[in-house]
Enzyme design. Sequence first.
Site, mmCIF file in Angstrom:
data_model
loop_
_atom_site.group_PDB
_atom_site.id
_atom_site.type_symbol
_atom_site.label_atom_id
_atom_site.label_comp_id
_atom_site.label_asym_id
_atom_site.label_seq_id
_atom_site.Cartn_x
_atom_site.Cartn_y
_atom_site.Cartn_z
ATOM 1 N N ASN A 9 -103.201 -107.640 0.182
ATOM 2 C CA ASN A 9 -102.805 -106.423 -0.514
ATOM 3 C C ASN A 9 -101.282 -106.477 -0.612
ATOM 4 O OD1 ASN A 9 -102.368 -103.901 -1.576
ATOM 5 N ND2 ASN A 9 -103.480 -102.777 0.012
ATOM 6 N N LYS A 16 -99.576 -107.403 2.988
ATOM 7 C CA LYS A 16 -100.516 -107.032 4.036
ATOM 8 C C LYS A 16 -101.715 -107.976 3.956
ATOM 9 C CE LYS A 16 -99.260 -102.144 3.512
ATOM 10 N NZ LYS A 16 -99.768 -100.800 3.151
ATOM 11 N N ASP A 142 -109.458 -101.149 -8.056
ATOM 12 C CA ASP A 142 -109.494 -99.750 -7.635
ATOM 13 C C ASP A 142 -110.140 -98.854 -8.680
ATOM 14 O OD1 ASP A 142 -108.632 -99.376 -5.035
ATOM 15 O OD2 ASP A 142 -106.522 -99.466 -5.565
ATOM 16 N N GLY A 201 -102.898 -90.145 1.570
ATOM 17 C CA GLY A 201 -101.900 -91.019 2.157
ATOM 18 C C GLY A 201 -100.654 -90.948 1.315
ATOM 19 N N GLY A 203 -100.265 -92.538 -1.329
ATOM 20 C CA GLY A 203 -100.988 -92.269 -2.558
ATOM 21 C C GLY A 203 -102.153 -91.357 -2.204
ATOM 22 N N ASP A 274 -92.597 -88.884 4.054
ATOM 23 C CA ASP A 274 -93.531 -89.125 5.150
ATOM 24 C C ASP A 274 -94.067 -87.801 5.697
ATOM 25 O OD1 ASP A 274 -94.704 -90.983 7.230
ATOM 26 O OD2 ASP A 274 -93.542 -89.644 8.506
ATOM 27 N N MET A 275 -95.384 -87.625 5.646
ATOM 28 C CA MET A 275 -95.984 -86.364 6.076
ATOM 29 C C MET A 275 -95.746 -86.110 7.563
ATOM 30 S SD MET A 275 -97.631 -83.568 5.453
ATOM 31 C CE MET A 275 -98.396 -83.684 3.830
ATOM 32 N N GLY A 319 -104.095 -92.375 5.491
ATOM 33 C CA GLY A 319 -103.159 -92.129 6.585
ATOM 34 C C GLY A 319 -102.996 -90.675 6.960
ATOM 35 N N GLU A 322 -106.639 -89.096 7.942
ATOM 36 C CA GLU A 322 -107.168 -89.499 9.248
ATOM 37 C C GLU A 322 -106.348 -88.977 10.413
ATOM 38 O OE1 GLU A 322 -107.737 -93.799 9.326
ATOM 39 O OE2 GLU A 322 -108.180 -93.729 7.176
#
Length: 367
Positions: A9, A16, A142, A201, A203, A274-275, A319, A322
């Site tokens: 990926n 990755k 996708d 996430g 995205g 970033d959350m 991300g 979860e």
Amino acid sequence: MTPAILVLNVGSSSVKFRVFAARDDLQLLADGRVTGIGAAPVFRLAGQDPKALEEGTTQTEAIAQVLDFVTASDHHWQLVAAGHRIVHGGEEFRAAVLLDEEVLARLDRYTPLAPLHQHHNLAAVRAVAELNPALPQVGCFDTAFHADHDPVTSSYALPASVRKQGVRRYGFHGLSYEWTAKVLAGQPGGMPKHVVVAHLGNGASLCALKDGNSIDTTMGMTALEGLPMGTRCGALDPGVVLYLQRSLGLSLEDVERLLHDESGLKGLSGGVSDMAELLHSARPEHAFAVDYFILRVAQKIGEMVVSLGGMDLLVFTGGIGENALSVRERIVSRLAFLPRFKVQVIAADEERMIASHALALISLSSG
């Protein structure tokens, strides 16, 4: 020797990868990534200390490092295929395919529809082909999981002359949703009839699953539509784009950069995408970005419920989905007016889904 499948990926600054045993259980053999490509690259492998690579390492050189690792003699792995996540398959590619230069040339046409991803996805395939020409490569899309949407769902309210040029809603994150559907189907009691999956996430999108099949989703022709994301705007009045160009003097490139790289949580918060960082901040603009995200996700879940005619189960993955309990709880709280539904968290595993498709295709081609 253990036959192995390499799953890649690839993005603009990272590679990755995971390595799976090429058998039905798809045992995970390795999980790693190369980060900082083009700057200070580092090879990272789960369970081991990171290793700095030569400064200026290119994407192709990073992939070569990964291939060298996989084929190292002490692993006793025999690489039999490489599987790739390819973001956009358009209307043409509705299932995983074996990749060659002719297929890649057709996929190049979709690069303008996924400028953050497609070029890097395809460059990785070409890099592997250059480094290991005999290795079969499989592309997984996708968009493919959403390929059978009803035209009422997939169409834009535009003239037929435009729609015939491929201007339609494709949807994304399909590999994540396909994995979620597979997990649900294998649970006791099987697949619930009406499921909304929230892939949240950097995205983010939603998918309406009816009997395990995608019937609606929030992303559209590109991965900009739908929910606000880390740096992408999500749903936006098209008139805003016209105003940005006509009245504020932004160029096409300026607008593209604004909508892809400077918007979403980053734009709302004043610079933070970033959350986790936003949730731990006391700054009001950071709280505003979180509030906005939660409201928009809940609203869009409502759209998916309408498409389904109800919701038996809401699944969170990705991300944020979860790991951010407070975000999940606040989204569910906004949906309290709906008839009772269950909530579940399922870990995303797009890589295993890609490995599964790759294994199936190479088995067919050799059998």
